[in-house]
Design an enzyme around this catalytic site. Structure first.
Site, short mmCIF file in Angstrom:
data_model
loop_
_atom_site.label_atom_id
_atom_site.label_comp_id
_atom_site.label_asym_id
_atom_site.label_seq_id
_atom_site.Cartn_x
_atom_site.Cartn_y
_atom_site.Cartn_z
N CYS A 141 -22.85 -31.97 64.24
CA CYS A 141 -23.27 -32.52 62.95
C CYS A 141 -24.74 -32.93 62.96
CB CYS A 141 -22.40 -33.71 62.58
SG CYS A 141 -22.85 -34.42 61.01
N ASP A 142 -25.06 -33.89 63.82
CA ASP A 142 -26.43 -34.42 63.80
C ASP A 142 -27.48 -33.36 64.12
OD1 ASP A 142 -25.62 -36.93 63.15
OD2 ASP A 142 -25.46 -37.61 65.23
N VAL A 143 -27.13 -32.41 64.99
CA VAL A 143 -28.14 -31.45 65.45
C VAL A 143 -28.51 -30.42 64.39
CG1 VAL A 143 -27.53 -31.71 67.87
CG2 VAL A 143 -26.42 -29.94 66.52
#
Lengths: 472, 99
Positions: A399-401
């Site tokens: 998600c964050d990446v």
């Protein structure tokens, strides 16, 4: 005696050279295995040479201790699952640090009969105990968190920062006391205990996604502890190998920090969660509350069918794996799907963010286990320009990446972190467990994008469904 | 003078070498590299052996023995686990033609 001394010297020189060569080989995929072998041989040489040391009179108990350690080490190395690799590395590392601290303590106990110790001896002994003990307890906490024995999320409180500062001060005061006074067992015992607490306090507030940095820093610490121990017992090869590992760990830590655009200080003293939440609300402007609201914006079709349709038309596909893939143990299914797509004539690549997973290079290990050709595991900088010409991106537990907020919104926990340009692709299929934000807590606008198809659920199941629809 | 030489040869030199060697390692190898380096840090086993092998069964000896066990776990486990990982890294050429 002269002869055996120079034999030891020669062995040490040979071992040092082999360690360097081993590390050199370890840094290229084609030679890495040989490199590891060379380092192991170097270790063996150093150990055998130590038996020649005239200090050693008792061989049997050493051999017994080595046998016990070998059995434990070998069994755990054989039995560990690839997904559990981060915690395995953490705990091995902890044992190394612990051993260094114990050696320094034992040496101090022997020397403490003297009224006054030379300054260098005192300083190196106390450094060895300090770094070794911090490494030991810090690694054990990291192990506990990764293994799920402990709450993985950052355990923070307003007091955390002050507690760490207080502990640091106590350590400094103790160091001055120890240096300034006659050898004292009590002070060393207190130092050990405080160092152990410090290690725990340091790693407790660190959350899962920051683990790659912590693991690599602790790795560096265990090298530095060994180096200090080398001074304590007056052994060159110990200093040499310790310094080598210490430097290697430091540079790796630096690479990790750069990859997530964070300073070390920010990792050990995380910002207050409230602040992150606020930034995230400002960022998303309050969008995305229920999944019902979302489906209104999108055509009402079965996401699985849509995904299959997209993939059958795709000529180029990029997988973006994240920690969720490891959690769901979905790597084999992912590779099965990749092979299927390839057979249909699509080009398939894997885009791996430097901090995906829980240790540096975590995704590479998992995908290699599933027999992906390592040429297909692409680094961020090399693959980012290719996203815009890619038909489909399949996100698996990440998600964050891929969160564009990192580059577009200020003041989020991930702002400034370089990301994979997944949004540039023509379509995105997200196989994540749910639509909750990633570890950073920042909502991912990609989920709302019209070209995104979300298959929520356990990645192993959703990918399996894709495979069945394809082959069936 | 010898102290300075030792300091340079046994600490600063390897530190610089380690730094240079690792600077350009591909991500692919970060885990095995870390775990291999981790195994090397088990070199402290030598210090542990020197302590444990000394005469007299006192408290320091006991600490030394525990240290030998700990360090051996680090060394043996570390190298084996690294080898296990590296064994998996394959290129198409080496892959057995199953498909």
């Amino acid at each position: 005696m002269e002869i055996s001394l120079s034999a030891i010297g020669f062995a040490h020189l040979l071992a040092a050279g082999l360690f360097v060569l081993g590390l050199r080989f370890l840094s290229s995929p084609t030679t890495a295995r040989r490199g590891n072998m060379l380092a192991a041989i170097a270790m063996l040489i150093a150990i055998v040479a130590t038996f020649l040391d005239r200090q050693i009179v008792d061989f049997t108990s050493i051999l017994l201790a080595i046998a016990i350690g070998t059995i434990i080490g070998a069994f755990s190395a054989r039995l560990v699952k690839m997904t559990s690799m981060p915690q395995m590395v953490a705990i091995f590392n902890g044992f190394g640090g612990g051993a260094s601290a114990l050696v320094a303590l034992a040496e101090f106990q022997r020397l403490s009969v003297q009224a006054q110790l030379p300054l260098p001896v005192t300083v190196t002994t106390l450094l060895s105990v300090l770094i070794g003990a911090v490494t030991f307890s810090g690694s054990m906490v990291a192990f506990g968190k990764l293994q799920g024995l402990m709450h993985g999320a950052p355990i923070t409180s307003r007091l955390q920062k002050w507690l760490n500062i207080f502990l640091l001060l106590v350590v400094l005061v103790l160091m001055f006391l120890i240096i300034g006074s006659a050898p004292s067992h009590a002070l060393f015992v207190i130092l050990t205990v405080v160092a152990l607490i410090f290690g725990v306090a340091l790693v407790i507030p660190v959350g899962g996604a920051d683990m790659p940095v912590v693991i690599s820093l602790l790795n560096s610490f265990s090298g530095l502890a060994a180096c200090a121990t080398g001074f304590v017992v007056g052994n060159n090869i110990l200093m040499f190998a310790g310094a080598l590992v210490g430097a290697a760990g430091l540079i790796l830590t630096q690479i990790m920090c750069k990859a997530m655009n964070r300073s070390l200080a920010r990792i050990f003293i995380p910002r207050q969660a409230i602040q992150a939440e606020k930034a995230l609300h400002d960022a998303s402007g309050g969008v995305s509350e229920s999944s019902a609201a979302k489906s209104d914006n999108k055509p009402q079709i079965d996401p699985l069918a849509a995904a299959v349709q997209t993939l059958s038309a795709a000529k180029s596909v990029i997988f973006v794996p994240g920690y969720g893939m490891a959690l769901a143990q979905a790597q084999f299914k992912v590779v099965e799907l990749a092979n299927l797509l390839e057979k249909k004539g699509a080009t398939v690549n894997f885009a791996v963010h430097p901090i995906a997973g829980r240790m540096p290079g975590h995704m590479h290990v998992l995908l290699a286990e599933a027999e992906v050709d390592y040429d297909k595991l692409r680094e961020m900088d090399s693959i980012n320009p290719e996203f815009k010409n890619t038909d489909a991106v399949i996100v698996v537990g990440a998600c964050d990446v891929i969160n564009p907020s990192a580059t577009e919104v200020e003041n989020t926990p991930i702002s400034g972190m370089p990301i994979l340009a997944a949004r540039d692709a023509k379509s995105i299929i997200v196989c994540n467990y749910d639509d909750k934000p990633g570890y950073s807590g920042v909502e991912n606008p990609i989920y709302q994008d019209a070209k995104t198809i979300c298959l929520w659920g356990d990645a192993k199941d959703t990918i399996s469904q894709l495979i069945t629809s394809f082959s069936g | 003078m010898t102290n300075v030489l030792v300091l340079f040869g046994a600490v600063i030199f390897p530190f610089v070498v380690g730094y240079i060697l690792i600077s350009r390692v591909p991500q692919l190898l970060h885990t095995p590299l870390m775990s291999g380096a981790n195994a090397i840090s088990g070199i402290t086993i030598i210090g542990a052996m020197l302590i444990a092998g000394r005469e007299g069964g006192n408290f320091g000896y006991l600490l030394g023995m525990i240290a030998v066990v700990f360090a051996t776990i680090n060394v043996v486990g570390g190298f084996l686990v690294t080898d296990r990982m590296l064994q998996m890294f394959k290129k198409k050429g080496n892959k057995n033609p199953q498909e």
